[in-house]
Each structure stands twice: as structure tokens, then as C-alpha cells.
Design an enzyme around this catalytic site. Structure first.
Site, PDB file in Angstrom:
ATOM      1  N   SER A 104       0.655  -1.144  -0.037  1.00 19.96           N
ATOM      2  CA  SER A 104      -0.121   0.180   0.003  1.00 19.96           C
ATOM      3  C   SER A 104       0.868   1.337  -0.024  1.00 19.96           C
ATOM      4  O   SER A 104       0.767   2.177  -0.676  1.00 19.96           O
ATOM      5  CB  SER A 104      -0.958   0.037   1.139  1.00 19.96           C
ATOM      6  OG  SER A 104      -1.964  -1.106   1.192  1.00 19.96           O
ATOM      7  N   ARG A 138       1.338   4.077  -2.978  1.00 19.32           N
ATOM      8  CA  ARG A 138       1.058   5.493  -2.889  1.00 19.32           C
ATOM      9  C   ARG A 138       2.282   6.480  -3.237  1.00 19.32           C
ATOM     10  O   ARG A 138       2.406   7.386  -3.772  1.00 19.32           O
ATOM     11  CB  ARG A 138       0.555   5.709  -1.558  1.00 19.32           C
ATOM     12  CG  ARG A 138      -0.902   5.512  -1.132  1.00 19.32           C
ATOM     13  CD  ARG A 138      -1.108   5.273   0.411  1.00 19.32           C
ATOM     14  NE  ARG A 138      -2.535   4.901   0.514  1.00 19.32           N
ATOM     15  CZ  ARG A 138      -3.247   3.663   0.220  1.00 19.32           C
ATOM     16  NH1 ARG A 138      -2.208   2.615  -0.364  1.00 19.32           N
ATOM     17  NH2 ARG A 138      -4.307   3.491   0.441  1.00 19.32           N
ATOM     18  N   ASP A 198      -8.194  -6.855   5.476  1.00 19.33           N
ATOM     19  CA  ASP A 198      -7.104  -7.630   4.882  1.00 19.33           C
ATOM     20  C   ASP A 198      -6.705  -8.775   5.465  1.00 19.33           C
ATOM     21  O   ASP A 198      -6.193  -9.673   5.083  1.00 19.33           O
ATOM     22  CB  ASP A 198      -6.004  -6.794   4.293  1.00 19.33           C
ATOM     23  CG  ASP A 198      -6.546  -6.279   2.792  1.00 19.33           C
ATOM     24  OD1 ASP A 198      -7.256  -6.516   2.244  1.00 19.33           O
ATOM     25  OD2 ASP A 198      -5.672  -5.348   2.007  1.00 19.33           O
ATOM     26  N   LYS A 247     -12.536  -8.436  -3.374  1.00 19.25           N
ATOM     27  CA  LYS A 247     -11.274  -8.197  -3.482  1.00 19.25           C
ATOM     28  C   LYS A 247     -10.681  -9.179  -4.694  1.00 19.25           C
ATOM     29  O   LYS A 247     -11.389  -9.234  -5.738  1.00 19.25           O
ATOM     30  CB  LYS A 247     -10.547  -8.817  -2.179  1.00 19.25           C
ATOM     31  CG  LYS A 247     -10.937  -7.779  -0.914  1.00 19.25           C
ATOM     32  CD  LYS A 247     -10.263  -6.716  -0.812  1.00 19.25           C
ATOM     33  CE  LYS A 247     -10.328  -5.876   0.265  1.00 19.25           C
ATOM     34  NZ  LYS A 247      -9.516  -4.460   0.212  1.00 19.25           N
ATOM     35  N   ARG A 254      -3.763 -13.547  -0.489  1.00 18.75           N
ATOM     36  CA  ARG A 254      -3.904 -13.611   1.034  1.00 18.75           C
ATOM     37  C   ARG A 254      -4.750 -15.094   1.450  1.00 18.75           C
ATOM     38  O   ARG A 254      -4.373 -15.369   2.349  1.00 18.75           O
ATOM     39  CB  ARG A 254      -4.806 -12.499   1.324  1.00 18.75           C
ATOM     40  CG  ARG A 254      -4.036 -11.288   1.013  1.00 18.75           C
ATOM     41  CD  ARG A 254      -4.273  -9.978   1.962  1.00 18.75           C
ATOM     42  NE  ARG A 254      -3.443  -8.765   1.648  1.00 18.75           N
ATOM     43  CZ  ARG A 254      -2.465  -8.546   1.813  1.00 18.75           C
ATOM     44  NH1 ARG A 254      -1.456  -9.755   2.457  1.00 18.75           N
ATOM     45  NH2 ARG A 254      -1.788  -7.387   1.614  1.00 18.75           N
TER      46      ARG A 254
END
Length: 410
Positions: free
Chosen positions: A11, A15, A296, A323, A369
Site C-alpha cells: 500500500s 502511494r 485484509d 477483493k 492472501r
């Protein structure tokens, strides 16, 4: 005491790449995540005409506040949701025609709240096949800015994309949010914008973003808290101990809050200035927990729930259904394959411990995941395998090697 070196946050890396591309000057990103998602983001920037220099431990990005250097580009976003949502938004601030497409998995994921908001801001954007999904084309001519309303109830990434865009507009943005999930991810965005020279003001449900652009900087990427959850859960499940350096009291990522769930279940947790340690105590209590803000890590908890002393109920996680796969249903189905009794609802899952789970092949649904979570289950259940173990390359290409090393130490 096993110390686990966790790769950089996905993440934060995504960004940081957007901010570096938008900033005035050359930005150095220290210890960024090297994975399929982030490499895809970097390649997308290169396609748009940005210079991205990559070494093993750092990336340098030449920023262009005026937008992409290329007058036109065809960008493939792979499986990356941040790539697929952030790059069209970045391109809208420039001048040119840019087409974006993605994998079949990413094509299924929703985009409409973001693209509707961009259209409301005057962006000429067209979905080529199915409304609200990739592929899409942006005929960019800059963004004036102003006021816009956004529903971020499916994904906080919609709001992050608009927040990141704000300083690149002529007038700045006032974003009115009608619903918002995963609030800690917005806190990450605001903190990172501040590091690049932009202060966002929040007024109730409105976010006010000034115009004026970003300044380049050197930015260190902290370890991925979501990825750390598997290693922390392993300690809690086995009675072992795991320390992750680089994640501590000042961590940006809300998913570090998963260790507080483990604390409630009976684990010993120590959060220091620059590291976090989890020690298993031989006890895992059942609980009911709202995971809206750390969704998550829902699969991580689901994967260790069969070994709790009581039922584990996870609530307010409807967004996990959109997701990489329907994670709530994927967890439920795989737990049933293990012989565990599970109930589900629109936004909840309840797992009932009982007989010892049996080994089985875990259906990954192409979701990194799911694989990493049920690898933790495999610490207690012999005979677990995966139909697609390699899908972990999305965020942690070396996961199986690192987790295998931890298994040996535990």
C-alpha cells in the site's frame, strides 16, 4: 527469538510511486516492495513516460507535476488494484489519450464510484466494455477541481485516488464522502501526502485538498503489516515467538492492529518503538471482532480460528467479497474442506472449532492472501497443499521460503 524480515508495504509503495511521479523533482524510495503488483505500477509509470530507476534497495522517480510525458499510452495494470485505480487518476491530470487494461481477475473488480467521481470533475473517461470496469480510456486535458461526492464504501482506494489527485488540480478538491471503509488506509494516504508537502484538512465527511503540487523527497517504505499478520499468527498458533523489526508505535499501517486481535485471543504482544513481538501462550480464545478497518487480515484470523477454544465471529467485512476473489466465501469453503463447521452472512463469518481439521488442497482462487493465510493453518494440520502456490508473487514472491524458514525455527 525468530526475527522476520518482512518486505516493504504494498500500500505504501503504490502511494509513494504516485506521489513521486507527481512531485517536482527526483524522489528516492528506500526499500520499496518488489512484487508483481508494485513492478506493474512502476512499469505503468514508464509506459506513461516517467523515468523510474530501479536498484535492489531503492527506486528513483523523476517527477512531472504537469502529468505524463507520453502523449498517448496503452497501460497494462496486471492484477494490481492500486495500479488500476491510481494510474488512470494520475493520467487524468495530464494531457493526452491513455488506455488502461488489466487481468481478467482485475477486470471483475469494481471501479465505478471512482470513475463516476472523475467524470463529475470533468474527466473524459470511457469504459470500453462493461460500465465501471476495465478496460477504460482517459482523454486527459487536466483537471480544474472543485467539489465532488464519492461513495467509498466498497474500497478506500477510491478516496485515496482522489486525495492524491487533489494537489494536481487547478483549484484543489473538496471531496464529500457518503460512506467509507478501511479508514486506516486513508490515514496512510494523508500522512504520506504530508511527507510530500501537502496538508489535507478534514471537515466532518469532507476532505479539503489544496492545489499547489508536491515536493520531491527521500521516503523509506516500512514493512508490510498485512504480510506480517501471517507470521504473528504463526507465533500465536504454535506457542512460539516472532519479532518484526520496522513496525512499531509509529507505524502508518492500520493492519498492525491485527496483533490486538491476537492479544484478545490470549497471545502476549509487545509493540516497541521500532518493532513488534508476538508470543504464543498456548491459548487461543474465541471472540467476536469487527474487522471493517483491518479487513485484509480477516483471512489470517479465519485460518487460525479452528484452533480457538470457542467460536470466532468476524463482522463487518462485506468489502472482502470484492477483493481478488470473494475472500469471505473462499475462507468459508476452504475451512469446510478442512472439516470445520462455518456459517456466513452478507458481511460476517462464524467459525466453530470442533474435530481436528484434516489435510486438504486449499483452493486459492488466485488470491495471495488465501494462500498465505492457510499456510499458517498448515503449521498445525499435516497434508495441506495449494492449487496455485505461486500467486503469492503478487505481494511476496519469497513467501514460501521465508515461511518455511520460520516453520523450522518455531
Amino acid at each position: 527469538m525468530p526475527v522476520v524480515d518482512i518486505p516493504g508495504s504494498k500500500s505504501i509503495t503504490a502511494r509513494a510511486l504516485f506521489l513521486a511521479a507527481a512531485a517536482d523533482g527526483v524522489t528516492t524510495l528506500v526499500r520499496p516492495l518488489r512484487s508483481d503488483d508494485t513492478e506493474g505500477f512502476a512499469e505503468g509509470l514508464v509506459s506513461l513516460g516517467y523515468r523510474v530507476g530501479r536498484t535492489p534497495d531503492s527506486w528513483q522517480v523523476d517527477g512531472r507535476p504537469q502529468g505524463p510525458a507520453a502523449a498517448g499510452a496503452d497501460v497494462y495494470c496486471r492484477d494490481g488494484a492500486t495500479t488500476a485505480r491510481f494510474l488512470p487518476t494520475l493520467a487524468a491530470a495530464g494531457h493526452g489519450t491513455y488506455r488502461f487494461d488489466a487481468s481478467e481477475q482485475m477486470r471483475r473488480r469494481p471501479l465505478l464510484p471512482l470513475t463516476r467521481a472523475l467524470r463529475d470533475l470533468g474527466v473524459d473517461l470511457r469504459h470500453e466494455e462493461r460500465e465501471g470496469h476495465h478496460p477504460l480510456t482517459v482523454a486527459a486535458k487536466g483537471v480544474v477541481g472543485g467539489e465532488v461526492t464519492l461513495d467509498a464504501g466498497q474500497s478506500s482506494q477510491y478516496l485515496t485516488a482522489l486525495l492524491l489527485l487533489g494537489p494536481l488540480t487547478e483549484q484543489g478538491l473538496r471531496i464529500h464522502v457518503t460512506d467509507l471503509v478501511s479508514v486506516p488506509y486513508i490515514e496512510i494516504t494523508l500522512a504520506m501526502m504530508r511527507a510530500f508537502g501537502v496538508e489535507v484538512t478534514r471537515e466532518g465527511n469532507d476532505f479539503v485538498v489544496p492545489a499547489g503540487g508536491y515536493r520531491a523527497t527521500t521516503y523509506a517504505i516500512e514493512p508490510d503489516a498485512s504480510t506480517s499478520s501471517y507470521f504473528f499468527a504463526a507465533a500465536a498458533l504454535t506457542g512460539g515467538e516472532v519479532t518484526v523489526p520496522g513496525l512499531g508505535e509509529g507505524a502508518l499501517q492500520g493492519d498492525l492492529g491485527f496483533v490486538e486481535v491476537l492479544r484478545r485471543m490470549g497471545a502476549d504482544v509487545e509493540i516497541g518503538v521500532d518493532r513488534t513481538t508476538v508470543r504464543g501462550t498456548g491459548e487461543l480464545r474465541g471472540l467476536t471482532v469487527n474487522m471493517r478497518d483491518i479487513s485484509d487480515t480477516m483471512p489470517t484470523l479465519a485460518a487460525i480460528a479452528p484452533f480457538a477454544s470457542g467460536s470466532v465471529r468476524i463482522e463487518d467485512v462485506a468489502n472482502t467479497r470484492v477483493k481478488e476473489c470473494d475472500r469471505l466465501e473462499a475462507c468459508a469453503e476452504n475451512l469446510r474442506r478442512l472439516g470445520v463447521r462455518v456459517e456466513t452472512g452478507p458481511d460476517w463469518i462464524e467459525i466453530h472449532p470442533g474435530a481436528e481439521p484434516n489435510g486438504t488442497e486449499i483452493m486459492s482462487c488466485g488470491d495471495h492472501r488465501i494462500v498465505m493465510s492457510f499456510a499458517v493453518t498448515g503449521l498445525r494440520v499435516p497434508g495441506i497443499s495449494f492449487d496455485d502456490p505461486g500467486c503469492v508473487r503478487k505481494t511476496f514472491p519469497g513467501f514460501h521460503e521465508e515461511f518455511g524458514a520460520l516453520r523450522a525455527r518455531l
